[in-house]
Design an enzyme around this catalytic site. Structure first.
Site, PDB file in Angstrom:
ATOM      1  N   ASP A  67       0.818  -1.210   0.000  1.00  0.00           N
ATOM      2  CA  ASP A  67       0.000   0.000   0.000  1.00  0.00           C
ATOM      3  C   ASP A  67       0.854   1.264   0.000  1.00  0.00           C
ATOM      4  O   ASP A  67       2.076   1.205   0.161  1.00  0.00           O
ATOM      5  CB  ASP A  67      -0.968  -0.013   1.202  1.00  0.00           C
ATOM      6  CG  ASP A  67      -0.275  -0.339   2.526  1.00  0.00           C
ATOM      7  OD1 ASP A  67       0.964  -0.350   2.570  1.00  0.00           O
ATOM      8  OD2 ASP A  67      -0.978  -0.570   3.509  1.00  0.00           O
ATOM      9  N   ASN A 136      -7.868  -2.566  13.943  1.00  0.00           N
ATOM     10  CA  ASN A 136      -9.239  -2.959  13.586  1.00  0.00           C
ATOM     11  C   ASN A 136      -9.238  -4.154  12.630  1.00  0.00           C
ATOM     12  O   ASN A 136     -10.247  -4.477  12.026  1.00  0.00           O
ATOM     13  CB  ASN A 136      -9.986  -1.773  12.957  1.00  0.00           C
ATOM     14  CG  ASN A 136      -9.268  -1.222  11.725  1.00  0.00           C
ATOM     15  OD1 ASN A 136      -8.295  -1.807  11.258  1.00  0.00           O
ATOM     16  ND2 ASN A 136      -9.756  -0.114  11.207  1.00  0.00           N
ATOM     17  N   HIS A 138      -7.332  -4.408   9.889  1.00  0.00           N
ATOM     18  CA  HIS A 138      -7.049  -4.120   8.483  1.00  0.00           C
ATOM     19  C   HIS A 138      -5.741  -4.771   8.053  1.00  0.00           C
ATOM     20  O   HIS A 138      -4.822  -4.954   8.843  1.00  0.00           O
ATOM     21  CB  HIS A 138      -7.105  -2.623   8.168  1.00  0.00           C
ATOM     22  CG  HIS A 138      -5.987  -1.776   8.676  1.00  0.00           C
ATOM     23  ND1 HIS A 138      -6.198  -0.679   9.466  1.00  0.00           N
ATOM     24  CD2 HIS A 138      -4.651  -1.837   8.474  1.00  0.00           C
ATOM     25  CE1 HIS A 138      -5.041  -0.115   9.738  1.00  0.00           C
ATOM     26  NE2 HIS A 138      -4.079  -0.798   9.144  1.00  0.00           N
ATOM     27  N   GLU A 143      -9.838  -1.713   5.025  1.00  0.00           N
ATOM     28  CA  GLU A 143     -10.493  -1.412   6.291  1.00  0.00           C
ATOM     29  C   GLU A 143     -11.754  -2.265   6.455  1.00  0.00           C
ATOM     30  O   GLU A 143     -12.267  -2.812   5.474  1.00  0.00           O
ATOM     31  CB  GLU A 143     -10.894   0.076   6.303  1.00  0.00           C
ATOM     32  CG  GLU A 143      -9.720   1.039   6.153  1.00  0.00           C
ATOM     33  CD  GLU A 143      -8.977   1.275   7.470  1.00  0.00           C
ATOM     34  OE1 GLU A 143      -9.039   0.423   8.382  1.00  0.00           O
ATOM     35  OE2 GLU A 143      -8.327   2.332   7.577  1.00  0.00           O
TER      36      GLU A 143
HETATM   37  C1  GLP Z   1      -0.717   0.698   8.538  1.00  0.00           C
HETATM   38  C2  GLP Z   1      -0.362  -0.073   7.273  1.00  0.00           C
HETATM   39  C3  GLP Z   1      -0.533  -1.558   7.440  1.00  0.00           C
HETATM   40  C4  GLP Z   1       0.129  -1.978   8.744  1.00  0.00           C
HETATM   41  C5  GLP Z   1      -0.617  -1.373   9.886  1.00  0.00           C
HETATM   42  C6  GLP Z   1      -0.091  -1.771  11.258  1.00  0.00           C
HETATM   43  O1  GLP Z   1      -1.986   1.267   8.521  1.00  0.00           O
HETATM   44  N1  GLP Z   1      -1.116   0.335   6.123  1.00  0.00           N
HETATM   45  O2  GLP Z   1       0.007  -2.229   6.320  1.00  0.00           O
HETATM   46  O3  GLP Z   1       0.117  -3.372   8.847  1.00  0.00           O
HETATM   47  O4  GLP Z   1      -0.554   0.037   9.760  1.00  0.00           O
HETATM   48  O5  GLP Z   1       1.030  -1.021  11.566  1.00  0.00           O
HETATM   49  P1  GLP Z   1       1.955  -1.232  12.805  1.00  0.00           P
HETATM   50  O6  GLP Z   1       2.832  -2.384  12.475  1.00  0.00           O
HETATM   51  O7  GLP Z   1       2.716   0.044  12.938  1.00  0.00           O
HETATM   52  O8  GLP Z   1       1.067  -1.507  13.977  1.00  0.00           O
END
Ligand code: GLP
Length: 242
Positions: A67, A136, A138, A143
């Site tokens: 992403d 959540n 995702h 989402e």
């Molecule tokens: C972001 C990214 C995801 C990632 C998520 C969790 O929103 N788009 O790909 O997995 O956050 O991030 P973290 O590892 O910082 O908790």
């Protein structure tokens, strides 16, 4: 699905890096799906160390990131392209033109998404897709919703994601409101999937995603239907699954 509960973040990172290293050794021309967020930083550091010690090479590999924020220039220090350069690409022998991150600066959203999806297909599909987990549920920026989005698309970020990611920006107003993301269908087409999660704040979502009902309200729950998924969590994130 295989769930591995590591004793701490370092062990989680080591075990996850080993899976990616094995993929690179078994198939040097493999296609890796990569993720951003704070969780994979440790595993990227391990991969850099493995490369520096001559254990692995990315020279023949291709990568596709999950992403990217929409509207952020690749040079912006919160863009996912910047993150990948800083945490991995700048330190290993991957060929830059074989690394792909959705183009956040392309104003033609449909063209950007179609080109990304086509690029993955032309590369032969993803061999190993790395995923982090949002609070959540995702994955990428898919989402919670009423259905699972199929291909690469533009999403409106939820308040919860904007708040969670605002810690990395100077102010919450600077967090982009939209992003490009591979769809759940794109992710499910990967031949194998590796999920990492760490910290007590992920314990509930790890349980809901992997031991609760499969529902688009918890996008990661769809991974229960994939034939080759490994979930590696630290003890805190795995505390409700033990
Ligand atoms: C972001 C990214 C995801 C990632 C998520 C969790 O929103 N788009 O790909 O997995 O956050 O991030 P973290 O590892 O910082 O908790």
């Amino acid at each position: 699905m295989e769930l591995i509960i590591a004793s701490n973040y370092d062990e989680m990172s080591r075990l996850a890096a080993d899976k990616i290293a094995l993929c690179l050794k078994d198939k040097p021309e493999c296609v890796l799906g990569l993720a951003t967020g704070s969780t994979p930083i440790g595993l990227y550091a391990q991969l850099v160390e493995d490369f520096q010690n001559g254990k692995i090479s990315f020279a023949r590999a291709t990568t596709f990131n999950l992403d990217e924020y929409r509207g952020l220039d690749p040079q912006h220090n919160q863009s996912y392209r910047y993150f990948m350069q800083k945490n991995l690409f700048d330190h290993v022998d991957v060929e830059l033109e074989k690394t792909h991150v959705p183009d956040g600066a392309n104003s033609d959203a449909q063209a950007a998404c179609d080109a990304y999806e086509k690029g993955i297909e032309e590369a032969g599909g993803i061999d190993l897709q790395l995923l982090g987990l949002g609070h959540n549920g995702h994955i990428g920026f898919n989402e919670p919703d009423d259905s699972f989005p199929v291909g690469t698309h533009v999403v409106d970020l939820t308040e919860s994601t904007i708040n969670a990611n605002s810690r990395l920006f100077d102010s919450i107003d600077e967090v982009p409101r939209q992003a490009y993301t591979m769809g759940v269908g794109t992710i499910m087409k990967a031949r194998s999937i590796l999920v990492v999660a760490s910290g007590a704040d992920k314990a509930q979502i790890v349980r809901d995603a992997f031991f609760g009902p499969v529902t688009p309200q918890v996008p990661a729950s769809v991974l229960q239907l994939h034939p080759d998924v490994t979930v590696i969590v630290d003890a805190e994130a795995g505390s409700l699954c033990a």
